[in-house]
Design a protein around this motif. Structure first.
Motif, short mmCIF file in Angstrom:
data_model
loop_
_atom_site.label_atom_id
_atom_site.label_comp_id
_atom_site.label_asym_id
_atom_site.label_seq_id
_atom_site.Cartn_x
_atom_site.Cartn_y
_atom_site.Cartn_z
N GLY A 42 0.84 -1.19 0.00
CA GLY A 42 0.00 0.00 0.00
C GLY A 42 0.87 1.24 0.00
N TYR A 43 0.32 2.33 -0.48
CA TYR A 43 1.11 3.56 -0.62
C TYR A 43 0.61 4.65 0.32
CZ TYR A 43 3.05 7.85 -2.45
OH TYR A 43 3.69 9.05 -2.56
N THR A 44 1.54 5.35 0.91
CA THR A 44 1.23 6.59 1.63
C THR A 44 2.31 7.59 1.30
OG1 THR A 44 2.45 5.95 3.62
CG2 THR A 44 0.11 5.38 3.56
N ASN A 45 2.00 8.86 1.41
CA ASN A 45 2.96 9.88 1.06
C ASN A 45 4.01 10.11 2.14
OD1 ASN A 45 0.59 11.18 2.48
ND2 ASN A 45 2.06 12.86 2.54
N CYS A 46 3.73 9.66 3.32
CA CYS A 46 4.60 9.96 4.46
C CYS A 46 4.93 8.69 5.23
CB CYS A 46 3.89 10.96 5.37
SG CYS A 46 4.76 11.35 6.91
N THR A 65 11.45 11.10 9.47
CA THR A 65 10.34 10.95 8.53
C THR A 65 10.81 11.30 7.13
OG1 THR A 65 9.55 13.22 8.75
CG2 THR A 65 8.65 11.60 10.31
N ILE A 66 10.07 10.78 6.15
CA ILE A 66 10.35 11.10 4.75
C ILE A 66 9.03 11.18 4.01
CG2 ILE A 66 10.67 8.66 4.12
CD1 ILE A 66 12.86 9.64 2.14
N ASP A 67 8.91 12.18 3.13
CA ASP A 67 7.67 12.33 2.40
C ASP A 67 7.85 11.96 0.93
OD1 ASP A 67 8.08 15.92 2.58
OD2 ASP A 67 8.65 14.57 0.95
N SER A 68 6.79 12.11 0.17
CA SER A 68 6.80 11.67 -1.23
C SER A 68 7.69 12.54 -2.12
CB SER A 68 5.38 11.64 -1.78
OG SER A 68 4.74 12.88 -1.57
N PHE A 69 8.12 13.69 -1.60
CA PHE A 69 9.06 14.54 -2.33
C PHE A 69 10.48 14.35 -1.81
CE2 PHE A 69 5.94 16.66 -4.78
CZ PHE A 69 4.82 16.81 -3.97
N ASP A 70 10.65 13.30 -1.00
CA ASP A 70 11.94 13.00 -0.36
C ASP A 70 12.38 14.08 0.63
OD1 ASP A 70 13.34 11.30 -3.25
OD2 ASP A 70 12.25 10.52 -1.51
N GLY A 71 11.41 14.83 1.11
CA GLY A 71 11.72 15.73 2.20
C GLY A 71 11.87 14.93 3.49
N THR A 72 12.84 15.27 4.30
CA THR A 72 13.12 14.48 5.51
C THR A 72 13.16 15.37 6.75
OG1 THR A 72 15.50 14.70 5.17
CG2 THR A 72 14.45 12.73 4.28
N THR A 73 12.85 14.77 7.87
CA THR A 73 13.04 15.41 9.16
C THR A 73 13.72 14.40 10.08
OG1 THR A 73 10.90 14.70 10.07
CG2 THR A 73 10.94 16.80 8.90
N TYR A 74 14.49 14.91 11.01
CA TYR A 74 15.22 14.06 11.94
C TYR A 74 15.13 14.61 13.36
CZ TYR A 74 17.49 11.91 7.90
OH TYR A 74 17.75 11.24 6.72
N ARG A 132 1.78 7.32 7.14
CA ARG A 132 0.73 8.33 7.29
C ARG A 132 0.27 8.77 5.92
NH1 ARG A 132 -1.39 12.78 9.87
NH2 ARG A 132 -1.11 14.81 8.85
N ALA A 133 -1.03 8.86 5.76
CA ALA A 133 -1.59 9.39 4.52
C ALA A 133 -2.03 10.80 4.81
CB ALA A 133 -2.76 8.52 4.06
N GLY A 134 -1.25 11.77 4.37
CA GLY A 134 -1.63 13.15 4.62
C GLY A 134 -0.42 14.02 4.91
N TRP A 135 -0.73 15.29 5.17
CA TRP A 135 0.29 16.30 5.47
C TRP A 135 -0.09 17.03 6.75
CZ3 TRP A 135 4.40 16.12 2.27
CH2 TRP A 135 4.22 15.49 1.04
N PRO A 136 0.88 17.56 7.43
CA PRO A 136 2.32 17.51 7.19
C PRO A 136 2.91 16.15 7.52
CG PRO A 136 1.88 18.56 9.27
CD PRO A 136 0.54 18.31 8.63
N CYS A 137 4.15 15.98 7.15
CA CYS A 137 4.86 14.74 7.39
C CYS A 137 6.00 15.06 8.34
CB CYS A 137 5.37 14.16 6.08
SG CYS A 137 6.24 12.59 6.25
N LEU A 164 7.68 14.65 12.67
CA LEU A 164 7.88 13.74 13.79
C LEU A 164 6.72 13.76 14.76
CD1 LEU A 164 11.66 14.45 14.51
CD2 LEU A 164 10.68 12.49 13.30
N THR A 165 5.96 14.83 14.78
CA THR A 165 4.82 14.91 15.69
C THR A 165 3.49 14.72 14.99
OG1 THR A 165 4.75 17.32 15.46
CG2 THR A 165 6.08 16.43 17.27
N SER A 166 3.53 14.36 13.71
CA SER A 166 2.29 14.10 12.98
C SER A 166 1.67 12.79 13.45
CB SER A 166 2.58 14.01 11.48
OG SER A 166 3.14 15.21 10.99
#
Length: 119
Positions: A26-30, A47-56, A95-100, A102-104
């Motif tokens: 299954g696919y999710t953006n986050c 975390t990593i999102d569908s645009f390869d944006g990351t948080t640490y 997670r399916a949704g935004w934002p992506c 650490l606290t989402s």
């Protein structure tokens, strides 16, 4: 329905490396990695999102790298320079949704893989 299965945990000495994998159906953006040590609350690691944006998390910046292989539906966490305090159960989440971040709120979780770091 998204299903997640982690692998790659184990025991390593301080300063060593491990790579965790999370197979996803299954696919999710986050997607993200979380951990929970003994007697501690669960915390976000990366975390990593569908645009390869990351948080640490600050505690792992410069040592851990999150990445995803969309063709293989696998999420990775490369962990270098491991410290004893990194020892925990590590969970893959989606997670399916935004934002992506650490606290989402993440609605899909794997069963976890144990990481033990000895000093």
């Amino acid at each position: 329905q998204v299903k997640l299965a982690e692998s790659g945990g184990g025991s390593v000495q301080a300063g060593g490396s491990l790579r965790l994998s999370c197979a996803r159906s299954g696919y999710t953006n986050c997607m993200g990695w979380f951990r929970q040590g003994p007697g501690k609350e669960r915390e976000g690691v990366a975390t990593i999102d569908s645009f390869d944006g990351t948080t640490y998390a600050d505690s792992v910046k410069g040592r851990f790298t999150i990445s995803r292989d969309n063709a293989k539906n696998i999420l990775y966490l490369q962990m270098n320079s491991l410290k004893p305090e990194d020892g925990a159960m590590y969970y893959c989440a989606a997670r399916a949704g935004w934002p992506c971040g650490l606290t989402s709120h993440f609605g899909y979780w794997g069963q976890g893989t144990q990481v033990t770091v000895s000093s």
